[in-house]
Design a protein around this motif. Sequence first.
Motif, PDB file in Angstrom:
ATOM      1  N   LYS A  29       0.824  -1.216   0.000  1.00  0.00           N
ATOM      2  CA  LYS A  29       0.000   0.000   0.000  1.00  0.00           C
ATOM      3  C   LYS A  29       0.857   1.265   0.000  1.00  0.00           C
ATOM      4  O   LYS A  29       0.341   2.360  -0.176  1.00  0.00           O
ATOM      5  CB  LYS A  29      -0.929   0.007   1.216  1.00  0.00           C
ATOM      6  N   ASP A 116      -7.390   8.912  10.628  1.00  0.00           N
ATOM      7  CA  ASP A 116      -6.300   9.220   9.687  1.00  0.00           C
ATOM      8  C   ASP A 116      -4.926   9.192  10.360  1.00  0.00           C
ATOM      9  O   ASP A 116      -3.919   9.488   9.735  1.00  0.00           O
ATOM     10  CB  ASP A 116      -6.515  10.604   9.050  1.00  0.00           C
ATOM     11  N   GLN A 133       2.027   7.881   5.569  1.00  0.00           N
ATOM     12  CA  GLN A 133       1.705   8.691   4.390  1.00  0.00           C
ATOM     13  C   GLN A 133       0.276   9.237   4.478  1.00  0.00           C
ATOM     14  O   GLN A 133       0.023  10.391   4.125  1.00  0.00           O
ATOM     15  CB  GLN A 133       1.846   7.855   3.110  1.00  0.00           C
ATOM     16  N   ARG A 134      -0.642   8.385   4.952  1.00  0.00           N
ATOM     17  CA  ARG A 134      -2.050   8.798   5.053  1.00  0.00           C
ATOM     18  C   ARG A 134      -2.200   9.976   6.020  1.00  0.00           C
ATOM     19  O   ARG A 134      -2.915  10.935   5.738  1.00  0.00           O
ATOM     20  CB  ARG A 134      -2.893   7.598   5.508  1.00  0.00           C
ATOM     21  N   THR A 135      -1.508   9.912   7.157  1.00  0.00           N
ATOM     22  CA  THR A 135      -1.570  11.002   8.142  1.00  0.00           C
ATOM     23  C   THR A 135      -1.022  12.300   7.545  1.00  0.00           C
ATOM     24  O   THR A 135      -1.624  13.369   7.687  1.00  0.00           O
ATOM     25  CB  THR A 135      -0.768  10.642   9.416  1.00  0.00           C
ATOM     26  N   SER A 137      -0.778  13.104   4.398  1.00  0.00           N
ATOM     27  CA  SER A 137      -1.683  13.581   3.346  1.00  0.00           C
ATOM     28  C   SER A 137      -2.880  14.307   3.952  1.00  0.00           C
ATOM     29  O   SER A 137      -3.322  15.341   3.436  1.00  0.00           O
ATOM     30  CB  SER A 137      -2.204  12.408   2.498  1.00  0.00           C
TER      31      SER A 137
END
Length: 205
Positions: A29, A116, A133-135, A137
């Motif tokens: 991912k 997140d 990465q999600r955090t 972003s």
Amino acid sequence: MATKQGVGMANKGPTFGMSRQVQDKIDSKYDSDLEQILVEWISRQCGSGVGRPEAGKLGFQAWLKDGCVLSELVNSLFAGEKPVKKIQSSPMAFKQMEQISQFLNAAEKYGVTKTDMFQTVDLWEGKDLAAVQRTLSALGSLAVTKDEGTYNGDPNWFFKKAQENKREFSDEQIKAGKNVIGLQMGSNKGASQEGMSYGRPRQIL
């Protein structure tokens, strides 16, 4: 630098079987294109002092692992008082984790939702760098959406979050609304008990 990373990973050991499959799935991912955008944004946002990582997942992890770059990043988004008071690099694991934890608290204060948010071990042990990465972003999206003049980067790098659309109603409108029965409640218009019989007499044959 290599020895420092070796110490952190020493007690982790290789993963096998089911846990190996799970880890492979998590690793898949991770987005290399997003990594480039995040590195570019963090470098612009924090200035040349934070340097740049080696390309790739391990370089990205090593760059952020002690929490200092992350703390610089979140502080740069606050115009007034900075949420992370002390940013200090340390070779000690618990100090690095503490610094990451301070970043997470500040990111939540800025508005990043818990869903997140990555966990400290996701970054420190490299368990789920896609979550990191999600955090980041989500943080970037918030900065673009808030548009407070603190965001330093291309606004097209992140999606604008949907803004809350608050509506104000007068007391009269609220009272009128209480008298309306929503159609989802159903309607009994035209309903009757015709054709229904209760307790028919028992027929004895």
